[in-house]
Write an enzyme that holds these catalytic residues in place. Structure first.
Site, PDB file in Angstrom:
ATOM      1  N   LYS A   1       7.160 -10.865 -13.827  1.00 38.43           N
ATOM      2  CA  LYS A   1       8.071 -11.660 -14.647  1.00 38.43           C
ATOM      3  C   LYS A   1       9.332 -12.271 -13.928  1.00 38.43           C
ATOM      4  CE  LYS A   1       6.515  -8.971 -18.581  1.00 38.43           C
ATOM      5  NZ  LYS A   1       6.957  -8.315 -19.674  1.00 38.43           N
TER       6      LYS A   1
ATOM      7  N   ASP B   1       3.592  -4.246  -5.623  1.00 36.04           N
ATOM      8  CA  ASP B   1       3.870  -4.514  -6.986  1.00 36.04           C
ATOM      9  C   ASP B   1       4.067  -6.060  -6.932  1.00 36.04           C
ATOM     10  OD1 ASP B   1       4.718  -4.922  -9.785  1.00 36.04           O
ATOM     11  OD2 ASP B   1       4.719  -2.774  -9.861  1.00 36.04           O
TER      12      ASP B   1
ATOM     13  N   GLU C   1       6.341   5.904   0.416  1.00 33.50           N
ATOM     14  CA  GLU C   1       5.543   5.681  -0.674  1.00 33.50           C
ATOM     15  C   GLU C   1       6.492   6.717  -1.691  1.00 33.50           C
ATOM     16  OE1 GLU C   1       4.095   4.656  -3.839  1.00 33.50           O
ATOM     17  OE2 GLU C   1       3.022   3.832  -2.174  1.00 33.50           O
TER      18      GLU C   1
ATOM     19  N   ARG D   1     -10.991  -0.445  -3.195  1.00 36.06           N
ATOM     20  CA  ARG D   1     -11.479  -0.723  -4.462  1.00 36.06           C
ATOM     21  C   ARG D   1     -10.470  -1.920  -4.959  1.00 36.06           C
ATOM     22  NH1 ARG D   1     -12.352   5.081  -7.071  1.00 36.06           N
ATOM     23  NH2 ARG D   1     -10.490   5.319  -5.875  1.00 36.06           N
ATOM     24  N   TYR D   2      -9.392  -1.633  -4.896  1.00 37.51           N
ATOM     25  CA  TYR D   2      -8.479  -2.574  -5.433  1.00 37.51           C
ATOM     26  C   TYR D   2      -8.622  -4.105  -4.978  1.00 37.51           C
ATOM     27  CZ  TYR D   2      -4.502  -5.134  -6.782  1.00 37.51           C
ATOM     28  OH  TYR D   2      -3.376  -6.245  -7.208  1.00 37.51           O
ATOM     29  N   GLU D   3      -8.711  -4.040  -3.731  1.00 35.59           N
ATOM     30  CA  GLU D   3      -9.097  -5.333  -3.176  1.00 35.59           C
ATOM     31  C   GLU D   3     -10.652  -5.920  -3.832  1.00 35.59           C
ATOM     32  OE1 GLU D   3      -7.955  -7.107   1.014  1.00 35.59           O
ATOM     33  OE2 GLU D   3     -10.078  -6.417   1.334  1.00 35.59           O
TER      34      GLU D   3
ATOM     35  N   GLU E   1       4.134   1.732   7.558  1.00 31.82           N
ATOM     36  CA  GLU E   1       3.695   1.084   6.234  1.00 31.82           C
ATOM     37  C   GLU E   1       4.402   1.353   5.065  1.00 31.82           C
ATOM     38  OE1 GLU E   1      -0.560   0.931   3.636  1.00 31.82           O
ATOM     39  OE2 GLU E   1      -0.742   1.459   5.761  1.00 31.82           O
TER      40      GLU E   1
ATOM     41  N   ASP F   1      12.567   6.009  -1.255  1.00 35.50           N
ATOM     42  CA  ASP F   1      13.146   4.471  -0.942  1.00 35.50           C
ATOM     43  C   ASP F   1      12.784   4.073   0.475  1.00 35.50           C
ATOM     44  OD1 ASP F   1      15.402   2.550  -0.738  1.00 35.50           O
ATOM     45  OD2 ASP F   1      14.321   2.049  -2.272  1.00 35.50           O
TER      46      ASP F   1
END
Length: 219
Positions: free
Chosen positions: A128, A124, A75, A199-201, A50, A102
């Site tokens: 832009k 992320d 991560e 929670r983000y979803e 992951e 990385d």
């Protein structure tokens, strides 16, 4: 490559102590990955990766569901690493290993065709135009993933950003290494079996950003 901050708010005292105590045993040594299955107890049936696991909710959940598999999480955000180290201890998981750095260097260190699957969930989006070169599932990183995945292995990607979903699809569809087998909208609008929403979803859905759940397969 994963771009971004290495740390946010300072780690709590107990998090720092846990990281100092537990992270060395969980950390992946990139110099000794000729046989990544050796990171785990004998008998591991396969390896999954992951990339960008955030707080580790999904990785820890999957590791608990599939104790016969070895899970490698990547991560660079230290607060997220600290949260997953805490989850590993609380759930007594012995099939999780971590790379706090990385993702590209980890993929380059893995031997060819060693992974049974890879997940990239809610990375992320770098919205832009000038930032888009930082998006993880670039042509170059799709090539890195293709080298590390076994033929037929799934690459799963989730995002709540329409532009990012289309951007990734364009790169996968021009890749000779991956196939997208979706035939109808339900194939990417419905989450995977056993999917643990975060929670983000839930916030994204409340705010009118329905996620896309895309599964690509290594040819």
């Amino acid at each position: 490559m994963l771009h971004g901050r290495r740390a946010g708010r300072p780690l709590r005292k107990d998090q720092r102590a846990r990281m100092a105590r537990d992270l060395p045993a969980l950390a992946v040594d990139l110099g000794t990955l000729a046989d990544p299955a050796a990171l785990f107890a004998p008998g591991i049936a396969g390896l999954r990766l992951e990339v960008g696991f955030g707080g580790g909710e999904h990785l820890a959940y999957e590791a608990g569901r599939f104790p016969e598999l070895g899970f490698i999480g990547c991560e660079p955000f230290l607060n997220g690493v600290a949260k997953l180290v805490e989850r590993v201890e609380a759930l007594e998981l012995d099939n999780v290993r971590l790379h706090a750095g990385d993702a590209g260097e980890l993929l380059d260190a893995l031997p060819a065709a060693c992974l049974a699957g890879a997940d990239v969930f809610y990375p992320d989006p770098w919205p832009k135009r000038r930032q888009r070169k930082r998006r993880f599932l670039s042509d170059a990183n799709l090539g890195r993933l293709a080298r590390a995945l076994k033929p037929g292995a799934p690459l799963r990607f989730a995002t709540d950003i329409d532009d990012y979903a289309g951007w990734v699809l364009a790169r996968v569809l021009r890749s000779a290494d991956f196939a997208w087998d979706a035939r109808e909208a339900g194939d990417w609008r419905a989450p995977w079996d056993g999917w643990p929403s975060t929670r983000y979803e839930a916030k994204a859905i409340r705010e009118g950003r329905p996620p896309a759940y895309l599964t690509f397969r290594r040819r």
